[in-house]
Design an enzyme around this catalytic site. Structure first.
Site, PDB file in Angstrom:
ATOM      1  N   HIS A  81       8.723  -2.985  16.590  1.00  0.00           N
ATOM      2  CA  HIS A  81       7.901  -1.776  16.676  1.00  0.00           C
ATOM      3  C   HIS A  81       6.417  -2.095  16.711  1.00  0.00           C
ATOM      4  CE1 HIS A  81       7.961  -2.861  12.455  1.00  0.00           C
ATOM      5  NE2 HIS A  81       6.930  -2.075  12.252  1.00  0.00           N
ATOM      6  N   ASP A  82       6.052  -3.348  16.437  1.00  0.00           N
ATOM      7  CA  ASP A  82       4.644  -3.764  16.412  1.00  0.00           C
ATOM      8  C   ASP A  82       4.185  -4.427  17.701  1.00  0.00           C
ATOM      9  OD1 ASP A  82       3.979  -2.918  13.814  1.00  0.00           O
ATOM     10  OD2 ASP A  82       4.849  -4.711  12.935  1.00  0.00           O
TER      11      ASP A  82
ATOM     12  N   ARG B 117      13.414  -5.688   3.504  1.00  0.00           N
ATOM     13  CA  ARG B 117      12.348  -6.282   4.312  1.00  0.00           C
ATOM     14  C   ARG B 117      11.035  -5.813   3.695  1.00  0.00           C
ATOM     15  NH1 ARG B 117       7.742  -4.510   7.566  1.00  0.00           N
ATOM     16  NH2 ARG B 117       7.430  -6.029   9.216  1.00  0.00           N
TER      17      ARG B 117
ATOM     18  N   GLU C  39       7.511 -10.083   5.420  1.00  0.00           N
ATOM     19  CA  GLU C  39       6.735 -10.062   6.657  1.00  0.00           C
ATOM     20  C   GLU C  39       5.506 -10.942   6.467  1.00  0.00           C
ATOM     21  OE1 GLU C  39       4.115  -7.207   9.615  1.00  0.00           O
ATOM     22  OE2 GLU C  39       4.200  -6.837   7.460  1.00  0.00           O
TER      23      GLU C  39
ATOM     24  N   HIS D 245       0.837  -1.192   0.000  1.00  0.00           N
ATOM     25  CA  HIS D 245       0.000   0.000   0.000  1.00  0.00           C
ATOM     26  C   HIS D 245       0.873   1.244   0.000  1.00  0.00           C
ATOM     27  CE1 HIS D 245       0.763  -1.211   4.204  1.00  0.00           C
ATOM     28  NE2 HIS D 245       0.951   0.088   4.392  1.00  0.00           N
TER      29      HIS D 245
ATOM     30  N   ASP E 102       7.081  -5.338   3.673  1.00  0.00           N
ATOM     31  CA  ASP E 102       5.943  -5.183   4.575  1.00  0.00           C
ATOM     32  C   ASP E 102       4.678  -5.803   3.969  1.00  0.00           C
ATOM     33  OD1 ASP E 102       4.964  -3.886   7.065  1.00  0.00           O
ATOM     34  OD2 ASP E 102       3.721  -2.746   5.678  1.00  0.00           O
TER      35      ASP E 102
ATOM     36  N   ASP F 235       2.198  -0.523  20.661  1.00  0.00           N
ATOM     37  CA  ASP F 235       2.294   0.716  19.904  1.00  0.00           C
ATOM     38  C   ASP F 235       1.249   1.725  20.415  1.00  0.00           C
ATOM     39  OD1 ASP F 235       2.364   2.673  17.897  1.00  0.00           O
ATOM     40  OD2 ASP F 235       1.159   1.479  16.505  1.00  0.00           O
TER      41      ASP F 235
ATOM     42  N   ARG G 183       7.685   2.459  21.287  1.00  0.00           N
ATOM     43  CA  ARG G 183       8.462   3.318  20.394  1.00  0.00           C
ATOM     44  C   ARG G 183       9.025   4.533  21.111  1.00  0.00           C
ATOM     45  NH1 ARG G 183       4.315   3.082  15.107  1.00  0.00           N
ATOM     46  NH2 ARG G 183       4.298   0.806  14.958  1.00  0.00           N
TER      47      ARG G 183
END
Length: 578
Positions: free
Chosen positions: A423-424, A326, A357, A247, A328, A468, A472
């Site tokens: 980060h997730d 990487r 991912e 996206h 996404d 999140d 972070r």
């Protein structure tokens, strides 16, 4: 009587594959504790003498068991790279021969009855970059790692670390900050950096790309990025970037044109529009990532979109010499796009690492024509569910990890991207209720598990944070606020991984036992055997029948008595060289 319904093999994927240009690996699955011995029957389909097929036999090894199945494995080097084969199975009361045609009480004479590996073509061997096997990654969320150039701070940037992270605030992390703190990574032993997106975007996380060919100005410019790459490479550190091709962002120019011109937009087929006029509420009238109106899904089957994104993948490799991509939300993009992507970037740099991912069974992407690896979330969840969430037993954790290892070929497992935090997800120390000893046990298993481990920035110094945006926070650079003991522990694990062949990706991995909160597993090469013992329980545990030789020694310097029991303290561990 053996349970025939549970016996399974397929001459493909993780059950029969070429490990290298000469070697085949074969696996068989049987009901747990149902079969005593399995022997491979194999031979060249054209090797006949006196009207008899010239076959050979080789005993298969029980390489693991989970709650339902036993897994049997062997390797063969067929001299002419082709093979017909079957399996001879025995229990206490019967013996069977299992082939492609089913089960026989007597060994079939016709080679057409057997499984077939027609020919080992070298081009079909799954090949990932060798350097990945020896890489320890460090994930950097650029906005929160270090701010060394306040002149490029985004508007409204807050003082470093003085406020909690929010979904829409900024602290000004930049490339110069990374350059200035490479000594921290070198001291730890890191030799790979994975950056979350660095391209121009509106958010602080940058997964809503505005321009795929430009660096976000809050991080610096392309010249600074080149300096960063050069500085990393001089230290032997590889660099992997994050590509969001599933996206775009809301402010991506083609999507803005679509919003402005609707059905008349020249970009209308760049996206998956369900109806016009374009609506963003209550649900977007176009496909998105997870119903996020600000993240419209790109139509990667459109030739123009495809060419644009392939040029993006090519550009950053050619111009900046990055070492990996990487990818996404990789599972929502068509397979043909990824085949063409691999071909495009590997033509420029054959040793580039391509990481997808994907959170579920990833075999369709790991055939050697798309990704080199996926993010190993099944490993992550098994460790976190046992050590942190305490929702599964040590036995169940071992079962899940055993099943995982037998779900892919060894050459896939060797480069799997093994992470515990990102980060997730909430930070490890927070998930473990501030129990640092449990965090150490998770790291012990992560770093000795087949694959390439990754540390999320700040976890090595004991940072905390929930989901999140809590995970972070700004990196803590004040030494007095860092957990230097945890840092030194990780530093030692990385050093052991580099200095002991059996600790890393060489050789075999199998669980010896898992009970009473204690898991034992062995890692073996032709020159070294290591026994790992981990006690996740809250009480001391005595481990019996270790059968240690006089030469056995602890990698941590503890004294080991031969052929005796060993007591593990609560949340204790030991690594013994046998």
């Amino acid at each position: 009587m053996m349970q025939k319904e549970a016996i399974y093999h397929r001459p493909k994927n993780n059950f029969a594959y070429a490990y290298d240009e000469r070697t085949l690996h074969l696996r068989l699955k049987t009901k747990k504790d149902d079969t005593l011995n399995v022997t491979l029957i194999y031979g060249d389909p054209y090797d006949w003498k006196d009207n008899a097929w010239q076959y050979h036999k080789k005993k298969m090894l029980l390489t693991g068991s989970d709650d339902l199945f036993d897994y049997w494995t062997t390797s063969v080097e067929p001299p002419y790279r082709r093979m017909r084969y079957g399996f001879y199975l025995e229990d206490e009361s019967e013996s069977l021969v299992y082939t492609e045609k089913g089960f026989f009480t007597e060994q079939p004479l016709d080679t057409n009855d057997y499984f077939s590996f027609p020919f080992l073509n070298e081009i079909d061997v799954f090949k990932a970059p060798d350097w990945v096997k020896d890489t320890v990654w460090y994930q950097i969320f650029p906005e929160r790692f270090a701010n060394s150039d306040s002149s490029i701070d985004p508007k409204g940037a807050l003082p470093w670390g003085e406020y909690p992270p929010a979904r829409d605030n900024f602290f000004g992390g930049d490339f110069q900050g990374v350059i200035d703190h490479l000594d921290h990574l070198t001291e730890l032993g890191i030799n790979g950096i994975y950056f979350t997106p660095i391209f121009k975007a509106k958010s602080n996380h940058k997964y809503d790309t505005i321009d795929y060919l430009e660096i976000d100005p809050q991080f610096g410019n392309k010249e600074t990025f080149k300096q960063l790459i050069k500085a990393c490479h001089e230290r032997g550190i590889k660099v992997m970037l994050d590509a969001v091709f599933n996206h775009s962002g809301y402010y991506f120019e083609p999507f803005q044109d679509l919003l402005k011109n609707g059905e008349d937009s020249k970009y209308r087929n760049w996206f998956h529009v369900r109806s016009f006029p374009i609506e963003t509420k209550p649900l977007p009238s176009y496909d998105t990532f997870a119903f996020e109106a600000s993240m419209p899904k790109l139509n990667t089957e459109n030739p123009e979109v495809k060419e644009y994104l392939l040029q993006v993948g090519k550009y950053w490799v050619e111009e900046f010499d990055i070492d990996g991509w990487r990818l996404d939300v990789a599972n929502e993009i068509d397979h043909q796009f990824w085949r063409d992507f691999r071909r495009t970037v590997k033509q420029i740099k054959p040793e580039l690492y391509i990481l997808g991912e994907i959170w579920h069974d990833s075999m369709p992407w790991l055939q050697g024509d798309q990704f080199d690896a996926v993010m190993n979330y099944p490993m992550t969840s098994a460790l976190l569910d046992h050590f942190a969430h305490e929702t599964i037993s040590v036995e169940t954790m071992a079962d899940r990890l055993t099943s995982l290892l037998h779900s892919y070929s060894d050459n896939v497992n060797e480069v799997a991207f093994n992470l515990l935090g990102s980060h997730d997800t909430p930070r490890m120390l927070t998930l473990a209720n501030d129990n640092k000893d449990l965090v150490k046990l998770m790291y012990m298993l992560q770093f000795s598990f087949p694959g390439t481990p990754c540390i999320y920035y700040g976890d090595e110094i004991g940072m905390k944070g929930g989901a999140d945006p809590g995970c972070r926070e700004c990196m803590i650079w004040d030494k007095t606020e860092q957990d230097t003991e945890l840092f030194d522990f990780l530093k030692e694990l990385i050093s052991l991984r580099k200095s002991h062949s059996a600790f890393g990706n060489s050789g075999s991995f199998h669980f010896v036992s898992a009970k009473d909160g204690v898991v034992q597993y062995k890692k073996e090469t032709t020159t070294e055997t290591l026994l790992f013992l981990i006690n996740s329980s809250e009480v001391s545990q005595s481990v019996e029948d270790l059968s240690l030789s006089n030469e056995a020694k602890s990698l941590f310097g503890n004294k080991i008595k031969p052929n005796t029991s060993l007591t593990l303290e609560p949340s204790g561990y030991e690594i013994i060289s046998l």
